[in-house]
Design an enzyme around this catalytic site. Structure first.
Site, PDB file in Angstrom:
ATOM      1  N   CYS A 203       0.826  -1.208   0.000  1.00  0.00           N
ATOM      2  CA  CYS A 203       0.000   0.000   0.000  1.00  0.00           C
ATOM      3  C   CYS A 203       0.867   1.267   0.000  1.00  0.00           C
ATOM      4  O   CYS A 203       1.439   1.609  -1.020  1.00  0.00           O
ATOM      5  CB  CYS A 203      -0.981  -0.024   1.170  1.00  0.00           C
ATOM      6  SG  CYS A 203      -2.391   1.094   0.921  1.00  0.00           S
TER       7      CYS A 203
ATOM      8  N   HIS B 189      -3.487  -5.096   0.600  1.00  0.00           N
ATOM      9  CA  HIS B 189      -2.963  -5.451   1.919  1.00  0.00           C
ATOM     10  C   HIS B 189      -2.909  -6.967   2.089  1.00  0.00           C
ATOM     11  O   HIS B 189      -3.811  -7.574   2.682  1.00  0.00           O
ATOM     12  CB  HIS B 189      -3.830  -4.825   3.025  1.00  0.00           C
ATOM     13  CG  HIS B 189      -3.567  -3.380   3.252  1.00  0.00           C
ATOM     14  ND1 HIS B 189      -2.757  -2.909   4.263  1.00  0.00           N
ATOM     15  CD2 HIS B 189      -3.989  -2.277   2.571  1.00  0.00           C
ATOM     16  CE1 HIS B 189      -2.696  -1.589   4.206  1.00  0.00           C
ATOM     17  NE2 HIS B 189      -3.440  -1.177   3.189  1.00  0.00           N
TER      18      HIS B 189
ATOM     19  N   GLU C  73      -1.160  -8.686   4.094  1.00  0.00           N
ATOM     20  CA  GLU C  73      -0.929  -9.147   5.463  1.00  0.00           C
ATOM     21  C   GLU C  73      -2.191  -9.677   6.120  1.00  0.00           C
ATOM     22  O   GLU C  73      -2.137 -10.443   7.088  1.00  0.00           O
ATOM     23  CB  GLU C  73      -0.321  -8.018   6.309  1.00  0.00           C
ATOM     24  CG  GLU C  73      -1.265  -6.900   6.717  1.00  0.00           C
ATOM     25  CD  GLU C  73      -1.389  -5.784   5.688  1.00  0.00           C
ATOM     26  OE1 GLU C  73      -1.821  -4.682   6.064  1.00  0.00           O
ATOM     27  OE2 GLU C  73      -1.062  -6.024   4.506  1.00  0.00           O
TER      28      GLU C  73
END
Length: 258
Positions: free
Chosen positions: A113, A221, A223
């Site tokens: 990001c 994202h 993660e």
């Protein structure tokens, strides 16, 4: 055996609106530890606290995280406006030179990001202050309401180039991702290769051409649910493998050169 160290670039926050703090999202640490197989080390990115040279010596690789503050537009030759939003000049002062050094040294990093945007700016590119204001573009921002699961839910397809590095990594030319960003690439920096786009044409997956190390970066994202997501897991596993390769070569001083 000691795991190689991944420096997780932190962000500056005000807790309770008045207490300054550095922090990194727990999901980033879990992805680095559990999926990449590395030791997560949250970095308080501030040039008053450390030098770029010190960071390059302490960390084997870097996770360039997302965050609410944006790269200051002066870093790519534009004046700040309200549309550019909040910024973090201290983080800019650490991450941009770290990226450039890693590109030249072959030291691995993974951009997420804001980190994706930092890589583009570090290589001479520019950013749009607000994607949703552009004709024909979608709103890529985080939904304002809902649970964390709803905010990080998969929302659009990213199409990657057939035969490219992301295609080989994901095993598909179309993957489903979340989206939680306001800014995006306007002009690609020198050596930036854009291999993935959202349906509205927004760049979503890049790497640095002819860099000797791992430089993959994504606008979404990964993660979130990294251990289980079929797109996130191979991305973090490949990053972890690159960090271990660097650490193995760096142990005798052959790669760690400022």
């Amino acid at each position: 055996m000691t795991r190689p160290v991944v420096g997780i670039i932190g962000n500056h926050y005000l807790l309770n609106d008045d207490y300054p703090a550095h922090a990194g999202g727990m999901m980033n640490s879990l992805a680095v530890s559990d999926v990449a197989g590395c030791l997560p080390l949250v970095v308080p990115a501030d040039p008053r606290l450390m030098s770029v040279e010190e960071l390059l010596q302490v960390c084997d690789g870097f996770l360039l995280t997302g965050g609410r503050p944006n790269v200051h537009p002066e870093e790519y030759g534009e004046a700040w406006t309200e549309a550019h939003g909040d910024h973090d000049r201290a983080r800019d002062a650490i991450t941009l030179p770290v990226i450039r050094a890693c590109v030249e040294r072959g030291q691995p990093f993974l951009g997420i990001c804001r980190g994706f945007q930092e890589v583009n700016v570090a290589m001479g590119g520019t950013l749009y202050p607000e994607i949703r204001d552009l004709p024909g573009r979608d709103n890529h921002r985080m939904p304002p309401d809902g649970t964390l699961e709803e905010k990080f839910a998969l929302r659009h397809v990213v199409r990657v180039e057939e035969g490219g590095v992301f295609h080989r990594l994901f095993g598909a030319t179309e993957v489903l991702t979340n989206t939680l960003h306001g800014q995006g690439i306007k002009t690609a920096g020198s050596r930036i290769v854009i291999e993935g786009h959202a349906p509205d044409g927004t760049p979503e997956a890049i790497y640095v051409k002819n860099a000797p190390g791992f430089t993959l970066s994504v606008q979404w994202h990964p993660e979130w649910d990294a251990a289980n997501d079929p797109v996130s897991r191979p991305l973090f596993e490949a990053f972890g493998a690159a960090v271990r390769d660097w650490a193995s070569g760096a142990s005798d001083g052959q790669k760690r050169r400022a």
